[in-house]
Write a protein that holds these residues in place. Structure first.
Motif, mmCIF file in Angstrom:
data_model
loop_
_atom_site.group_PDB
_atom_site.id
_atom_site.type_symbol
_atom_site.label_atom_id
_atom_site.label_comp_id
_atom_site.label_asym_id
_atom_site.label_seq_id
_atom_site.Cartn_x
_atom_site.Cartn_y
_atom_site.Cartn_z
ATOM 1 N N PHE A 27 107.160 -31.950 24.897
ATOM 2 C CA PHE A 27 106.664 -31.865 23.533
ATOM 3 C C PHE A 27 107.768 -31.531 22.547
ATOM 4 C CE2 PHE A 27 103.015 -30.728 26.192
ATOM 5 C CZ PHE A 27 102.060 -31.611 25.706
ATOM 6 N N THR A 28 107.592 -31.964 21.316
ATOM 7 C CA THR A 28 108.405 -31.483 20.212
ATOM 8 C C THR A 28 107.720 -30.208 19.745
ATOM 9 O OG1 THR A 28 108.977 -33.722 19.566
ATOM 10 C CG2 THR A 28 109.244 -32.021 17.898
ATOM 11 N N THR A 29 108.493 -29.163 19.429
ATOM 12 C CA THR A 29 107.877 -27.894 19.054
ATOM 13 C C THR A 29 108.475 -27.350 17.766
ATOM 14 O OG1 THR A 29 109.433 -26.621 20.404
ATOM 15 C CG2 THR A 29 107.361 -27.238 21.433
ATOM 16 N N ARG A 30 107.678 -26.557 17.097
ATOM 17 C CA ARG A 30 108.106 -25.754 15.960
ATOM 18 C C ARG A 30 107.593 -24.348 16.209
ATOM 19 N NH1 ARG A 30 108.297 -29.523 11.466
ATOM 20 N NH2 ARG A 30 109.921 -30.925 12.158
ATOM 21 N N VAL A 31 108.280 -23.355 15.664
ATOM 22 C CA VAL A 31 107.882 -21.960 15.818
ATOM 23 C C VAL A 31 107.663 -21.367 14.430
ATOM 24 C CG1 VAL A 31 108.660 -19.687 16.592
ATOM 25 C CG2 VAL A 31 109.128 -21.688 17.997
ATOM 26 N N ALA A 32 106.585 -20.601 14.285
ATOM 27 C CA ALA A 32 106.306 -19.867 13.059
ATOM 28 C C ALA A 32 105.989 -18.419 13.434
ATOM 29 C CB ALA A 32 105.140 -20.485 12.306
ATOM 30 N N PRO A 33 106.497 -17.455 12.662
ATOM 31 C CA PRO A 33 106.258 -16.051 12.999
ATOM 32 C C PRO A 33 104.890 -15.516 12.591
ATOM 33 C CG PRO A 33 107.631 -16.195 11.066
ATOM 34 C CD PRO A 33 107.418 -17.599 11.557
ATOM 35 N N GLY A 34 104.169 -16.242 11.744
ATOM 36 C CA GLY A 34 102.877 -15.739 11.293
ATOM 37 C C GLY A 34 102.023 -16.828 10.681
ATOM 38 N N GLY A 35 100.874 -16.398 10.183
ATOM 39 C CA GLY A 35 99.901 -17.329 9.643
ATOM 40 C C GLY A 35 100.389 -18.140 8.467
ATOM 41 N N ARG A 36 101.086 -17.509 7.542
ATOM 42 C CA ARG A 36 101.571 -18.221 6.364
ATOM 43 C C ARG A 36 102.522 -19.353 6.756
ATOM 44 N NH1 ARG A 36 103.417 -14.792 1.504
ATOM 45 N NH2 ARG A 36 101.189 -14.526 1.566
ATOM 46 N N GLY A 37 103.469 -19.056 7.637
ATOM 47 C CA GLY A 37 104.402 -20.086 8.105
ATOM 48 C C GLY A 37 103.699 -21.191 8.868
ATOM 49 N N ALA A 38 102.678 -20.816 9.641
ATOM 50 C CA ALA A 38 101.910 -21.813 10.394
ATOM 51 C C ALA A 38 101.191 -22.756 9.449
ATOM 52 C CB ALA A 38 100.911 -21.119 11.322
ATOM 53 N N LEU A 39 100.545 -22.207 8.432
ATOM 54 C CA LEU A 39 99.811 -23.038 7.476
ATOM 55 C C LEU A 39 100.757 -23.949 6.700
ATOM 56 C CD1 LEU A 39 97.208 -20.436 6.193
ATOM 57 C CD2 LEU A 39 96.815 -22.353 7.745
ATOM 58 N N GLU A 40 101.944 -23.449 6.356
ATOM 59 C CA GLU A 40 102.928 -24.279 5.656
ATOM 60 C C GLU A 40 103.373 -25.445 6.537
ATOM 61 O OE1 GLU A 40 105.996 -21.551 4.504
ATOM 62 O OE2 GLU A 40 104.751 -20.649 2.927
ATOM 63 N N THR A 41 103.622 -25.170 7.807
ATOM 64 C CA THR A 41 104.026 -26.226 8.728
ATOM 65 C C THR A 41 102.917 -27.256 8.893
ATOM 66 O OG1 THR A 41 105.515 -24.757 9.932
ATOM 67 C CG2 THR A 41 104.779 -26.729 11.094
ATOM 68 N N MET A 42 101.689 -26.789 9.042
ATOM 69 C CA MET A 42 100.571 -27.711 9.224
ATOM 70 C C MET A 42 100.298 -28.545 7.970
ATOM 71 S SD MET A 42 97.887 -25.688 11.684
ATOM 72 C CE MET A 42 97.920 -24.101 10.892
ATOM 73 N N ALA A 43 100.679 -28.029 6.810
ATOM 74 C CA ALA A 43 100.472 -28.770 5.560
ATOM 75 C C ALA A 43 101.486 -29.901 5.393
ATOM 76 C CB ALA A 43 100.555 -27.827 4.369
ATOM 77 N N THR A 44 102.645 -29.775 6.046
ATOM 78 C CA THR A 44 103.701 -30.767 5.849
ATOM 79 C C THR A 44 103.984 -31.637 7.063
ATOM 80 O OG1 THR A 44 105.409 -29.166 6.473
ATOM 81 C CG2 THR A 44 104.858 -29.336 4.128
ATOM 82 N N ASP A 45 103.569 -31.198 8.249
ATOM 83 C CA ASP A 45 103.869 -31.933 9.478
ATOM 84 C C ASP A 45 102.583 -32.267 10.232
ATOM 85 O OD1 ASP A 45 106.691 -31.724 9.139
ATOM 86 O OD2 ASP A 45 106.621 -29.675 9.899
ATOM 87 N N ALA A 46 102.620 -33.367 10.968
ATOM 88 C CA ALA A 46 101.471 -33.780 11.776
ATOM 89 C C ALA A 46 101.469 -32.998 13.086
ATOM 90 C CB ALA A 46 101.528 -35.275 12.050
ATOM 91 N N VAL A 47 100.807 -31.862 13.080
ATOM 92 C CA VAL A 47 100.751 -30.977 14.239
ATOM 93 C C VAL A 47 99.585 -31.400 15.126
ATOM 94 C CG1 VAL A 47 100.434 -28.596 14.992
ATOM 95 C CG2 VAL A 47 101.788 -29.074 12.949
ATOM 96 N N ALA A 48 99.879 -31.659 16.395
ATOM 97 C CA ALA A 48 98.839 -32.087 17.333
ATOM 98 C C ALA A 48 98.138 -30.909 17.989
ATOM 99 C CB ALA A 48 99.447 -32.987 18.405
ATOM 100 N N GLY A 49 98.827 -29.784 18.101
ATOM 101 C CA GLY A 49 98.240 -28.620 18.750
ATOM 102 C C GLY A 49 98.946 -27.353 18.321
#
Length: 64
Positions: A27-49
C-alpha cells in the motif's frame, strides 16, 4: 496505488503501521498525528482506508 491513512498520536506506532502496510501489503501510506491532519488529508487525497487510534483523549478517534 491504494492509499491508506494511518492516524495515531504516538508517532513511532503510526510509522511502524505505515511501514508494515507498505512492506507487507504494497500500500501507499500517509501518516497523520491527529484528527485535524487526517481530515485535511482525506479532503485532498483519495484515501481508500484509515487505520485509526480510537482511544484518544477527548473522544477524537470516534468522531473522525
Amino acid at each position: 496505488m491504494t492509499l491508506v491513512l494511518v492516524v495515531d498520536d504516538v508517532a513511532a506506532l503510526a510509522e511502524q503501521y505505515a511501514y508494515d502496510l507498505k512492506r507487507l501489503g504494497g500500500f501507499t501510506t500517509r501518516v497523520a498525528p491527529g484528527g485535524r491532519g487526517a481530515l485535511e488529508t482525506m479532503a485532498t487525497d483519495a484515501v481508500a482506508g484509515v487505520i485509526r487510534d480510537l482511544e484518544r483523549p477527548g473522544g477524537e478517534g470516534v468522531e473522525v
